[in-house]
Scaffold this active site. Structure first.
Site, short mmCIF file in Angstrom:
data_model
loop_
_atom_site.label_atom_id
_atom_site.label_comp_id
_atom_site.label_asym_id
_atom_site.label_seq_id
_atom_site.Cartn_x
_atom_site.Cartn_y
_atom_site.Cartn_z
N PRO A 94 0.83 -1.21 0.00
CA PRO A 94 0.00 0.00 0.00
C PRO A 94 0.86 1.26 0.00
O PRO A 94 0.40 2.34 -0.33
CB PRO A 94 -0.80 -0.10 1.30
N GLU A 122 1.78 -9.15 8.50
CA GLU A 122 1.80 -7.67 8.62
C GLU A 122 2.70 -7.04 7.56
O GLU A 122 2.65 -5.85 7.33
CB GLU A 122 2.31 -7.28 10.01
N ARG A 160 -1.90 -7.53 -21.55
CA ARG A 160 -2.85 -7.24 -22.63
C ARG A 160 -2.32 -6.15 -23.58
O ARG A 160 -2.82 -5.98 -24.68
CB ARG A 160 -4.21 -6.86 -22.10
N ASP A 175 -8.56 1.62 -25.66
CA ASP A 175 -8.99 1.39 -24.28
C ASP A 175 -9.52 2.66 -23.64
O ASP A 175 -9.15 3.76 -24.01
CB ASP A 175 -7.78 1.00 -23.45
N1 LIG Z 1 -2.70 -1.61 -2.35
C1 LIG Z 1 -1.84 -2.59 -2.66
O1 LIG Z 1 -1.29 -2.65 -3.77
C2 LIG Z 1 -1.57 -3.63 -1.63
C3 LIG Z 1 -0.47 -4.47 -1.74
C4 LIG Z 1 -0.22 -5.42 -0.75
C5 LIG Z 1 -1.10 -5.48 0.34
N2 LIG Z 1 -0.93 -6.35 1.38
C6 LIG Z 1 0.30 -7.10 1.59
C7 LIG Z 1 0.14 -8.06 2.73
C8 LIG Z 1 1.12 -7.67 3.77
C9 LIG Z 1 2.15 -6.82 3.12
O2 LIG Z 1 3.18 -7.63 2.60
C10 LIG Z 1 1.43 -6.16 1.97
N3 LIG Z 1 -2.16 -4.66 0.41
C11 LIG Z 1 -2.40 -3.75 -0.54
#
Ligand SMILES: NC(=O)c1ccc(N[C@@H]2CC[C@@H](O)C2)nc1
Length: 252
Positions: A94, A122, A160, A175
């Protein structure tokens, strides 16, 4: 891409079967059969050395949850790099750089092999990020239980765009998001369904009028659903005229 057997996608994960299923269906599956891409998985657990094959441990500093240990990840990434030269290691997170259509085009154009690190728990030990990861990528501002879906999203959106993958049935150039506009409405048979019919112009065979209708449809849905996209690409004179007419019709 100049790579003899297609662009490589190697996914490092604790759940390879999630990924192999994705690689073996639909457009992606056909691209694999046609050797336009080479997709494979590495099970991180295969690179543990202890009897219990443990991949996680308690976090230093305490707190809830577990963290993935660095050794198996380092070894799995090294194995992935050894399979194909010229690879870019991407960590799914994230906190990563937001992935979008223009980034998908960049990856497809570069043709560089991609190695995806999919964490669970985590997260992963920070030293893996500093030592082995080239880039951290996010598919959106939300947290998932694992990185696998993010890896599949990126493999799908990039594959793609590769030459020969979509063939004639549809083209990536047209697209939505291609020109920062949403795609026009789509219709197919039957002509009447649940009392709703298809815009007559689409049956007219008049390609000029059909193209005009489609540009108008794309413009209207962008205006209604994603006006923010207009900041990315300003309205052309034709689009302004079209919107004016449409707004006048709406007021009438
Ligand atoms: N938004 C995203 O791209 C995204 C990527 C991974 C994720 N979760 C993994 C699990 C624990 C940690 O490794 C990250 N969540 C959201």
């Amino acid at each position: 891409t100049g790579i003899p057997n297609g662009m490589g996608f190697t996914v490092l994960t604790l759940f390879p079967e999630l990924i192999t299923s994705f690689f073996n269906h639909g457009i992606i599956g056909r691209a694999m059969e046609k050797k336009l891409i080479v997709g494979d998985t590495i099970n991180i657990r295969d690179f543990t050395l202890d009897r219990h094959k443990s991949v996680d441990d308690k976090p230093y500093g305490g707190g809830c949850g577990m963290v993935m240990t660095p050794e198996p990840l380092f070894r799995a990434i090294d194995e992935a790099r050894s399979r194909r030269g010229n690879a870019r290691v991407l960590l799914m997170s994230p906190q990563g750089k937001p992935f979008d259509q223009s980034r998908a085009r960049e990856f497809a154009a570069a043709g560089e092999n991609l190695i995806f690190v999919c964490g669970r728990y985590e997260g992963i030990d920070e030293r893996v990020y500093h030592g082995e990861v080239d880039e951290e990528i996010s598919i959106g501002d939300y947290v998932m239980t694992g990185g696998e879906l993010a890896a599949m999203v990126i493999v799908d959106a990039v594959t793609r765009l590769l030459p020969g993958v979509l063939g004639g049935e549809s083209s990536a150039e047209l697209d939505s998001f291609e020109n920062h506009r949403l795609e026009h409405a789509h219709y197919t048979r039957p002509f009447e369904f649940e009392g709703m019919t298809v815009p007559e112009v689409l049956l007219s065979g008049n390609h000029g009028e059909i193209e005009k209708w489609r540009r108008s449809s794309s413009l209207k849905r962008t205006f209604i659903k994603r006006p923010d996209l207009f900041h990315k690409e300003t309205l052309s004179a034709e689009e302004k005229a079209c919107l004016k007419i449409w707004c006048r019709e709406l007021e009438a």
